[in-house]
Design an enzyme around this catalytic site. Sequence first.
Site, PDB file in Angstrom:
ATOM      1  N   PRO A 167       0.861  -1.540  -0.278  1.00  0.00           N
ATOM      2  CA  PRO A 167       0.192   0.180   0.042  1.00  0.00           C
ATOM      3  C   PRO A 167       0.776   1.600   0.379  1.00  0.00           C
ATOM      4  O   PRO A 167       1.947   1.525   1.141  1.00  0.00           O
ATOM      5  CB  PRO A 167      -0.449  -0.291   1.278  1.00  0.00           C
ATOM      6  CG  PRO A 167      -0.082  -0.649   1.639  1.00  0.00           C
ATOM      7  CD  PRO A 167       0.889  -1.927   1.678  1.00  0.00           C
TER       8      PRO A 167
ATOM      9  N   LYS B 128      19.242  11.630  -5.060  1.00  0.00           N
ATOM     10  CA  LYS B 128      17.577  11.497  -4.932  1.00  0.00           C
ATOM     11  C   LYS B 128      16.513  12.224  -5.659  1.00  0.00           C
ATOM     12  O   LYS B 128      17.253  13.768  -4.898  1.00  0.00           O
ATOM     13  CB  LYS B 128      17.840  11.570  -3.871  1.00  0.00           C
ATOM     14  CG  LYS B 128      16.782  10.392  -2.781  1.00  0.00           C
ATOM     15  CD  LYS B 128      17.281  10.076  -1.166  1.00  0.00           C
ATOM     16  CE  LYS B 128      16.336   9.385  -0.044  1.00  0.00           C
ATOM     17  NZ  LYS B 128      16.331   8.840   0.773  1.00  0.00           N
TER      18      LYS B 128
ATOM     19  N   TRP C 119       8.183  -2.658   3.787  1.00  0.00           N
ATOM     20  CA  TRP C 119       7.368  -3.852   4.369  1.00  0.00           C
ATOM     21  C   TRP C 119       7.385  -5.389   3.958  1.00  0.00           C
ATOM     22  O   TRP C 119       6.976  -6.541   4.399  1.00  0.00           O
ATOM     23  CB  TRP C 119       6.289  -3.688   2.938  1.00  0.00           C
ATOM     24  CG  TRP C 119       4.938  -4.016   2.279  1.00  0.00           C
ATOM     25  CD1 TRP C 119       3.893  -4.124   3.284  1.00  0.00           C
ATOM     26  CD2 TRP C 119       4.250  -4.377   1.577  1.00  0.00           C
ATOM     27  NE1 TRP C 119       2.646  -4.947   2.753  1.00  0.00           N
ATOM     28  CE2 TRP C 119       2.914  -5.104   1.470  1.00  0.00           C
ATOM     29  CE3 TRP C 119       5.406  -5.000  -0.136  1.00  0.00           C
ATOM     30  CZ2 TRP C 119       2.215  -6.049   0.440  1.00  0.00           C
ATOM     31  CZ3 TRP C 119       4.634  -5.515  -1.305  1.00  0.00           C
ATOM     32  CH2 TRP C 119       2.925  -6.262  -0.698  1.00  0.00           C
TER      33      TRP C 119
ATOM     34  N   ASP D 100      -2.001   2.976   2.469  1.00  0.00           N
ATOM     35  CA  ASP D 100      -1.341   2.828   4.073  1.00  0.00           C
ATOM     36  C   ASP D 100      -1.513   4.227   4.556  1.00  0.00           C
ATOM     37  O   ASP D 100      -1.848   5.402   3.949  1.00  0.00           O
ATOM     38  CB  ASP D 100      -0.146   2.519   3.729  1.00  0.00           C
ATOM     39  CG  ASP D 100       0.374   2.833   5.390  1.00  0.00           C
ATOM     40  OD1 ASP D 100       0.134   2.233   6.107  1.00  0.00           O
ATOM     41  OD2 ASP D 100       1.935   2.777   4.987  1.00  0.00           O
TER      42      ASP D 100
ATOM     43  N   LYS E 277      11.980  17.250  -4.531  1.00  0.00           N
ATOM     44  CA  LYS E 277      11.242  18.499  -5.083  1.00  0.00           C
ATOM     45  C   LYS E 277      11.727  19.600  -5.343  1.00  0.00           C
ATOM     46  O   LYS E 277      11.500  20.617  -6.116  1.00  0.00           O
ATOM     47  CB  LYS E 277       9.658  18.921  -4.478  1.00  0.00           C
ATOM     48  CG  LYS E 277       8.786  18.042  -4.760  1.00  0.00           C
ATOM     49  CD  LYS E 277       7.736  18.399  -3.524  1.00  0.00           C
ATOM     50  CE  LYS E 277       6.343  16.864  -3.245  1.00  0.00           C
ATOM     51  NZ  LYS E 277       5.229  17.412  -1.824  1.00  0.00           N
TER      52      LYS E 277
ATOM     53  N   GLN F 298      12.227  -1.048   0.966  1.00  0.00           N
ATOM     54  CA  GLN F 298      11.318  -1.704   1.462  1.00  0.00           C
ATOM     55  C   GLN F 298      11.896  -3.020   2.639  1.00  0.00           C
ATOM     56  O   GLN F 298      11.543  -4.196   2.944  1.00  0.00           O
ATOM     57  CB  GLN F 298       9.920  -1.823   1.118  1.00  0.00           C
ATOM     58  CG  GLN F 298       8.972  -0.929   0.096  1.00  0.00           C
ATOM     59  CD  GLN F 298       8.737  -0.027   1.821  1.00  0.00           C
ATOM     60  OE1 GLN F 298       8.254  -0.563   2.434  1.00  0.00           O
ATOM     61  NE2 GLN F 298       8.122   1.188   1.470  1.00  0.00           N
TER      62      GLN F 298
END
Length: 1132
Positions: free
Chosen positions: A47, A652, A606, A86, A655, A602
């Site tokens: 999610p 990375k 997750w 999520d 924005k 993850q």
Amino acid sequence: MFRSVPANANFPQLELEILEFWKEHKIYEQSLERRAGRDKFVFYEGPPTANGMPHPGHCLTRAIKDLFPRYRTMRGYYCERKGGWDTHGLPVEVEVCKELGIHSKEEIEQYGVEPFIQKCQQSVWRYMQEWERLTERLGFWIHLDEAYVTYHQSYVESVWWSLKNLFDRDLLYQGHKIVWWWAQGGTALSAGEVGQGYREVADPSVYVKFPLLDEAGEKTGTSLLVWTTTPWTLPSNQFAAVHPELTYATVVDVESGEKLILAEDLVETVGQKAKRELTIESTCKGSALLGKRYVPPFDYYYKAEGDRRGKLNGGGEQHVAWRIVAADFVTIDSGSGVVHQAPAFGEVDYDVLVAEQSRFSDGEGPELINAVGPDGKFTSEAPDYEGRWVKEADKDITRELRERGILFHLDQYLHEYPFCWRAEEDPLIQYPRRSWFIRTTLFKDRMLENNSKINWLPEHIKDGRFGNFLEANVDWALSRERYWGTPLPIWVCDKTGKMEAIDQYDELLAKPGVTGTEVWAEAKKQRPDLPDDLRVHKPYIDAITYNSPFESGGRMTRVPEVIDCWYDSGAMPFAQWGYPHQGRKEFESQFPADFISEAIDQTRGWFYSQLAISTLLFGDEVEAEEGAYREFPHPFRNCIVLGLMLGEDGQKMSKSKRNYREPNEIFDKFGADALRWYFFANQPPWTSIRYSEPAIKDSIPEFLLRLWNVYSFFVIYANIDGFDPVGQAVPDGKSADVRHSLTYDDFANSKGHRPAAQRGELDRWVLSELNRTIAAVVERMDAYDNYGACQKINDFVDGLSNWYVRRSRDRFWASDKTSPEKLDAYWTLYECLLSTSKLVAPFVPFLSETLWQNLAGVFGDSALQSVHLCDYPASDTSAIDATLSERMRLLREIASLGRSARMNAKLKVRQPLAKVEVILADSAHQAWLEEHDDLLRDELNVKKIEYTKDAETYIEYQVQPNFKRVGPRVGKLMPAVKKALTSADGGELLKQLTANGKVVLQIGGETIEFDDEDLQVRLQAKAGWAAAQGPTTVVVLSIELTDELLREGHARDINRQIQDRRKQLDCAFTDRIEVGIVTDSEELRRAIEENAEYIKGETLADSIVFEALAGVEPLECEVAGHKVLIYIRVIR
RNA sequence: GGGCGUGUAGCUCAGUUGGUUAGAGCGCGUCGCUGAUAACGACGAGGUCCCAGAUUCGACUUCUGGCACGCCCA
């Protein structure tokens, strides 16, 4: 008729049309219905959080998540795709805090927990629309309207069930967790927040003497020299740590005569720092120091506990604290090699305490000592400093140590230290908090076993990053002292402290003497639009109390914590169905997953949370629900671990740096297929890729447009020639309402359709390539290798475009519309295009759909409505002809060499040549090549191709050993063998080989035999010829030009000029013309006359005259050095 | 500081169990093709396969040690 194809394809526009089509006809839903009842392919959606804007990295994840389910569906599996979101956790709280302009937990409490979590619930959907739009636009087929949501009551209750299960099995316990603590704000900071706040500061660096005691508890006169940069932690000292493998020295301070113990390697450094002369008296291993007791610098706890001994597990007794222990993290990089341990204020220190505790019988071991309150001030346990902020007390503590004569040295130490990111002056401290843990360490071996059964891609994750992480497993710190999260479902008795876990809201309400339900009722009355799911959240759930079952008069109240949101997502395999309260059937049929994929970040997220929870709940032969034990692996079998996507600058994606474009911009400019193909075809998915707009753009000409051009070519000529595949295409006996995937068999009875075996070599070649490609793609995709699959597809499309179509153009242009060869060409290309559109459907679902709709559209209702409803192509192995494949490869190589030779001799392809001579190192395929040299003659524009026997005129042979074969046999002689073979006369060696079947040489005193396969022959063209050489082939051009050949070349030049003019005049492909040519050159005139029929045929000219055409603007050009005027009139 | 990964052409990236001419695309250069045409194709230049050792007849490939970068964790 096929729908005519726009010359310049606007992919983004076409994609929007396809999206509409899918929606209108519910193609995704249909694709599932068609597979109902078939074998399942289980996919789990990890999610995402919808409270941030999606970026191109999310496109990558979602593209991969789409690819394999689509592929498997076409392969006949039933693949449900349930979406998920999520929704809990600190990031959501932080967003809301930003919005409210507040920071601390205190401020949240002031604002009110109730409105706060209401805001959290709304914030979660802030960018929902963008996410849904991206998902749809990318072509990610997934059920979003049935998505699971982690804050929904059914989900929460499912998580509660799992926690109750763990609680009842005594796998959930309370302990301490050392956190980075913002004392002024009264809150712990997450790792991410801590990371933001590091800066360099100077802290005191103190070397303190800890006097050692002997067995009897008397001072020995020797002291440990202990180093720390946080003097304020000294009152809470519990141990001193040494590295068991390091060498420690007992030194004498010459000035004072004191004896000190410190790491041998640091004696000199420390002596220099303190300006003391230290002489080494003796040395020993750290391990020899273990267990020795000392007097800590402060006696706040030592006074009462210093002599306490506890029973050890293995029998015997030991003092609980203030002795030397072993620790691997001790280094000689700085300090003294002896490290002060205050387990309350350091994570590694705390681990030492836990390890010590585990050596003692229950209740006998050391307790955590902590002289500091959560406000960062000393408590009454350290009365001399009570109420003082710890950092501020450092100086006075140091002064006291000096006064008491146990400070050896003090100086400044520069290092990176974290500060609070929202209150820059506040240093963070490590601080122990009561916390709930899951005993994952008990299951380490089971988790490792489970892990070993998972197919990780790339493979190194299994024993690398993920395996290592499991090896180093520590108990999962589950609780969070926050607000917006799944409440920990444990209620405590206020009389006895006994606890119980509850797994359903209704069960809670049914408890005896329950009160507090009115808080939710009131809230709902005030705001009827509040989602009912909120009632299982703070603060409403906290209000509910009930009578204690443990002691009459006691009340049960919930513990205040919520849980780590990673637990939420890890519970998704069962919680998405609300299992076990509901959805049992769904869970049973959708567990474990065949396929999941997320990015590498993850690993500890997750991937771990799923594996841990699943192993604990379903992995042990626990007494539990029916069939709880399951074979590993679960909850997932195959996992593609994606690389991270970096920004344009290799950093990375961020924005603020604007180093990437918004996904929507990419979709509008290039389309989703271009982006998808870029992801799938350019690198294995686990390499981290740099966002690159040009690279995405390249997918278009590289692949999409190439395929498009073939398709466009087909449609243009099929329409001109009225090629109609329908006819009796639907075989008899099949009901008219059955829609077809249109495989080869569906055409067997069609008009003009011949079995592949009866078609020409080129057709059989391309069909062979097609079926080889299909087999390879299926093999690659079954192994989750999209990159390999794309390479195969790309190679095929390239061959289709740049060899099959190019070499078949004559047949498409042939005037006899009913000739079998021409129909073969149409059928072959048509079949290739249909298969290709199915083959690429999972990868580029839009383009493939466009192709399918037009190509299969002529069948109306007899064909499937969408390519995504079709079965994936199956390879017809009988159509594969490996020999033909090899021969064609050779043919193409010769053609390539011929072009290369022309290039070197500066002979353009338009100029016909009398002949080329080809020399093959291996004549196995020569006969076949000779039979099929029309292709080559045309490609190279030569009159004749000869395969020369007497090659020595043009070339030299160079013989090399086949290293792979000969190497192991001759070993060290290899260099000598190579030299002997390369320096020998190659022609001679070959003659021997042909005559005797072997070559025998004396090398390095040994007799060595070489057979056919031991030798590799390379051809080398001799100087002076217009030749080009490949590894096993040489092509030699005959460059003498006769006048006739020259005139033919001129005719071709004229031809090209006329074609150019046609294009300028915007002629339709079928328009016929009249041509007039005016030139002074007799030679040119003759060239045209001699080749008039050729020119007429090529240019669709009805007549060629040598005079101006009235009323026509001429084209002025130069051919063979002569000025020419060309007049063209279109006949309408 | 630890773990994992990456390092190959100007750029973005492939490179199958070690085998002797290291590939693709883009970009660049030269040219061609012209009934797929605001396309397309061929050919060419361009490489210390990060560095240094080791193993081996032979290393881009295996091993060891560095260096650089990235990720995760301290």
